[in-house]
Design a protein around this motif. Structure first.
Motif, mmCIF file in Angstrom:
data_model
loop_
_atom_site.group_PDB
_atom_site.id
_atom_site.type_symbol
_atom_site.label_atom_id
_atom_site.label_comp_id
_atom_site.label_asym_id
_atom_site.label_seq_id
_atom_site.Cartn_x
_atom_site.Cartn_y
_atom_site.Cartn_z
ATOM 1 N N GLN A 280 42.967 31.781 30.550
ATOM 2 C CA GLN A 280 42.979 31.841 32.009
ATOM 3 C C GLN A 280 41.565 31.985 32.537
ATOM 4 O O GLN A 280 40.764 32.773 32.023
ATOM 5 C CB GLN A 280 43.833 33.025 32.465
ATOM 6 N N GLU A 324 49.859 31.909 40.241
ATOM 7 C CA GLU A 324 49.256 30.583 40.055
ATOM 8 C C GLU A 324 47.998 30.764 39.216
ATOM 9 O O GLU A 324 47.111 31.542 39.580
ATOM 10 C CB GLU A 324 48.902 29.959 41.410
ATOM 11 N N THR A 326 44.685 29.174 37.029
ATOM 12 C CA THR A 326 43.729 28.116 36.676
ATOM 13 C C THR A 326 43.196 28.428 35.292
ATOM 14 O O THR A 326 42.760 29.557 35.030
ATOM 15 C CB THR A 326 42.577 28.061 37.687
ATOM 16 N N THR A 332 45.772 23.725 36.805
ATOM 17 C CA THR A 332 46.295 24.804 37.652
ATOM 18 C C THR A 332 47.817 24.739 37.587
ATOM 19 O O THR A 332 48.414 23.688 37.822
ATOM 20 C CB THR A 332 45.817 24.668 39.099
#
Length: 839
Positions: A280, A324, A326, A332
């Motif tokens: 992440q 959410e 990325t 994403t």
């Protein structure tokens, strides 16, 4: 890189051709046309790794057949004919030539032209121009392709190097330079040595609108030169990830007022041929009330796969949340909305005091208190505590309410004295907790009038009291409200309650009164007491307590003592029911007896001994002690010759003397263990080293001792036998397969009683103790087995070579009836007193 001047100091070849004088003769017939004007230079300041650009100047000197040398001057246009120069400690040697045509013809001339090779002023030289050698990278891989971003890839290249004039050109280090596609600044990784690749983690490249990276390398040679080629570009492809392990999970429960910890995990399919992992880069956590269009968002700008929303943020009810993420592959991913319940736990005040129907006193400080309970609090992630409270009170039946606010976790409040004026009040409390929940108690009725007391006589009560030092009367103020005593009145009666007189009265909370010695006549006395409550009202009289006043008896009179080693004492006394005698260091302790004669139970050595004699009456009153002394003077009898013999696992003591003694006592280590009228005894209950003394006692009560006999008994392994003298011993020697065992178990009889207000019990013991011993041996034959069984239930003695002696009852036997006859048996120690009395 620079200009360098190189000089010729002559070569061995040219020296030999010129006759060894260090000069080159042009007319020397042994040189061909190609050698004309050729000079070999081997002394040079050129550094390692330099590459030749040009050789621009050649200066030589010529000797003609004239008396003077002619300077030919500088000749332009020399050429370099060697491939490279080799550096040695002396410079460049034998691998290159600077050549030029001088244009001097020496044929048919009387003289000869010559180049000076040696000589301080005429040494040929040349000037050369160089630059630092470079190693140029090429063949970048990968290039113009697409990679799976987030994994490791090997970036490699090839190199081509220039040929140096001096030394060998090598790679010192390489810079691997990279940047995100379209970025301006380069990131640099330094690679030591001549390695031509790097395993690069593509997740290090920042995510951009146009995913990809540009890279190149710069190679640095050991000459100081460097070279690079233009950068190449690779594109990136992201990896599909899944968000799993969402916490709180769907339909789970959190608790309002506590922080909520959110967490998640990344899952993806990893290519088999690539190393590295997808991680992440950042995340966004969102929450909303169930089904609401708007949400609250928190940014997480790192790789932390979790976020804690502080206590007090989330409302009660169903909460939707989403994350959410990325990732390092450039993608994403958002999870679906997950719903959990943020439960609010109801709170309520509990354990209220004073409770309904209780009493408090108006004129005293009164503490009102409570606790906080929460339904289902055991499932909450933390403690539910009070943060504030409002305490309210009013006169019973009225609406005018007064209140006080309490901040923090304090669950009590002290009302100052005289806060309440009515006889009946009501109170309640409303609490607020750290979860923002509130709870209100019912109204509690409290009476402010004090009850009437009924005290209890504590001491003396139902006892005989010796009024030699005065009497202290003690009572207990007993009242249902638990309030303190404010006054007392103490009364006594000497006619069994027919008439009471006041002995003492006072306005105080003291619950005792002491009288001086001898105030009361001997006989029966009754007493009672009453007390005032907190309102100053007298309560009821206590039940009367009865005591007997007594006086100490007269001091006894010692009327007779003698001088024998066991002296006799006689005395006279009145009302004797018990006696205590001290002779020297010996103390009989209290003996219940009306006898007035006592004989010392032990023999005393010659000397003077102080005597104290005290009696006690039926009421337990003790007299002052009668004090005297006794002079002991022994008249020894004839000499006693004693000896010992260790035989049959016992010690035999024998002695010889005349018939002057009536009986004999045998002392082992100073303790009498046997008496005899004969001339010998057997001690079966010992082992090891002991000292024996034979004491003869005459009919008149005098004694004579033998010289000490030092005896030693060694037991072979172990024996077991009856305590009775003359019984055979069962020899115990071994245990098949292992060592014999002797295990002891010891215990004391103790009762433990718990008392209110004390965390640990109080021990009570009668002084009784138990001890048992477990043995394991192997018997040789059936006869030994029969002998062991014959001792079952009998008093036995066990002795072994380690000095252990156990006297008790053989309680049980466990035997394996096989060839080995392994046995286990238990002996429980009994109170077998080896010391005997002289009586």
């Amino acid at each position: 890189m620079g200009q360098y001047t190189i000089y010729c100091n002559g070569s061995e070849k040219l020296k030999n051709l010129s006759g060894g004088v260090g000069e080159l003769r042009i007319d020397n017939p042994s040189l061909d046309k190609a050698d004309w004007g050729g000079l070999i230079f081997d002394s040079s300041p050129v550094p390692v790794g330099e590459v030749l650009d040009s050789a621009s100047v050649l200066a030589v000197y010529c000797h003609a057949p004239y008396p003077v040398s002619l300077i030919l001057g500088q000749i332009a246009g020399p050429s370099w004919s060697g491939p490279e120069w080799k550096i040695t400690s002396g410079g460049v040697r034998n691998t290159g030539q600077l050549c030029c045509q001088i244009g001097i013809t020496t044929e048919n001339q009387a003289g000869s032209a010559r180049f000076w090779v040696n000589g301080s002023d005429h040494v040929p030289y040349a000037t050369i121009q160089t630059h630092a050698g470079r190693i140029t990278p090429r063949g970048y891989s990968p290039a113009a392709t697409t990679l799976r971003k987030g994994f490791y890839y090997r970036f490699s290249w090839q190199t081509i190097a220039e040929t140096p004039v001096n030394g060998t050109l090598q790679i010192s280090y390489t810079e691997f330079q990279w940047r995100a596609k379209g970025a301006s600044a380069w990131n640099i990784e330094r690679i030591s040595g001549d390695r031509k690749y790097i395993d690069f983690d593509t997740s290090r490249v920042p995510n951009a609108e146009s995913p990809g990276m540009e890279w190149r390398v710069v190679v640095y040679a050991n000459s100081g030169g460097s070279a690079t080629e233009n950068y190449v570009t690779v594109s990136f492809q992201s990896t599909a990830i899944r968000l799993t392990d969402l916490v709180p999970s769907s339909r789970s429960t959190a608790y309002k007022g506590f922080a909520v910890n959110f967490s998640w995990s990344l899952s993806y399919t990893k290519p088999d041929n690539l190393s590295g992992s997808i991680r992440q880069v950042s995340a966004k956590l969102r929450w909303r009330e169930n089904g609401a269009p708007a949400y609250t968002e928190y940014a997480i700008n790192n790789a932390t796969q979790g976020y804690t929303i502080p206590a007090g943020v989330l409302p009660a009810g169903d909460i939707d949340w989403q994350v959410e993420v990325t990732d390092t592959s450039g993608g994403t991913t958002a999870s679906s909305w997950t719903t959990f319940n943020n439960k609010e736990l109801p709170v309520a005040p509990a354990d209220l005091y004073p409770a309904d129907g209780s009493r408090v006193l108006k004129h005293q400080v009164n503490r009102f208190g409570w606790s906080v309970t929460a339904e289902g609090a055991e499932d909450a992630p933390g403690e539910i505590v009070q943060t504030s409270a409002v305490l309210r009170w009013r006169t019973q039946g009225q609406q005018d309410v007064k209140s006080v606010t309490i901040s923090g976790a304090q669950t009590w409040y002290d009302f100052p004295a005289n806060t309440f004026t009515a006889d009946d009040i009501e109170w309640q409390v409303e609490v607020t907790t750290n979860t923002a929940a509130t709870g209100v108690s019912e109204w509690i009725h409290v009476n402010t009038q004090d009850a009437l007391s009924t005290p209890v006589c504590v001491s003396p009560a139902g006892a005989i009291v010796e009024d030699t030092q005065g009497i202290t009367f003690v009572w207990r103020h007993v009242i249902s409200t638990g309030t303190a005593q404010t006054a007392y009145e103490l009364q006594i009666s000497s006619n069994m309650g027919g008439q009471y007189t006041t002995l003492s009265t006072a306005e105080t909370d003291v619950s005792s009164f002491a009288t001086p010695a001898g105030q009361f006549a001997q006989g029966t006395l009754m007493w009672r007491v009453r007390t005032k409550n907190g309102d100053g009202a007298w309560g009821f009289y206590s039940a009367a307590a009865t005591i007997i006043i007594r006086r100490a008896p007269a001091v006894p009179v010692i009327v007779y003592t003698d001088t024998k080693p066991r002296p006799t004492i006689r005395w006279q006394s009145m009302d004797q029911q018990g006696v205590r005698i001290r002779i020297g260091g010996y103390d009989t302790g209290w003996m219940h007896s009306t006898a007035k004669e006592f004989r010392m139970p032990y023999f005393l050595a010659d000397g003077v001994y102080p005597v104290q004699l005290t009696i006690r009456t039926i009421f337990g009153a003790e007299s002052a002690p009668a004090i005297g002394s006794i002079t002991v003077l022994n008249v020894p009898g004839p000499t006693i010759e004693a000896a010992f013999n260790a035989r049959l696992s016992a010690i035999e003591i024998s002695w010889e003397t005349d018939a002057a003694y009536a009986e004999y006592f045998i002392l082992r280590d100073g303790v009498p263990i046997a008496r005899s009228a004969g001339s010998g005894i057997t001690d079966r209950l010992c082992t090891g080293k002991h000292v024996y003394t034979v004491r003869g006692v005459t009919p008149e009560g005098y004694y004579g001792d033998s010289a000490p006999v030092h005896a030693f008994l060694a037991i072979e392994n172990a024996v077991l036998g009856s305590v009775e003298d003359g019984a055979p011993w069962l020899k115990l020697q071994l245990r098949a397969g292992e060592r014999p065992t002797h295990d002891g178990s010891y215990s004391a009889q103790v009762d433990y009683v718990h008392y209110y207000g004390r965390t640990k019990p109080e021990p009570y013991t009668c002084g009784m103790k138990d001890a048992s011993h477990d043995f394991a041996f192997t018997l040789r034959d059936a006869a030994q087995m029969d002998a062991l069984r014959g001792l079952l239930g009998s008093a036995v003695v066990y002795k072994d070579c380690w000095g252990d002696v156990v006297i008790g009852v053989l309680g049980n036997i466990q035997a394996a009836h096989s060839r080995a006859r392994d046995v286990q048996f238990t002996v429980v120690e009994t109170d077998h007193r080896q010391e005997i009395s002289y009586e």
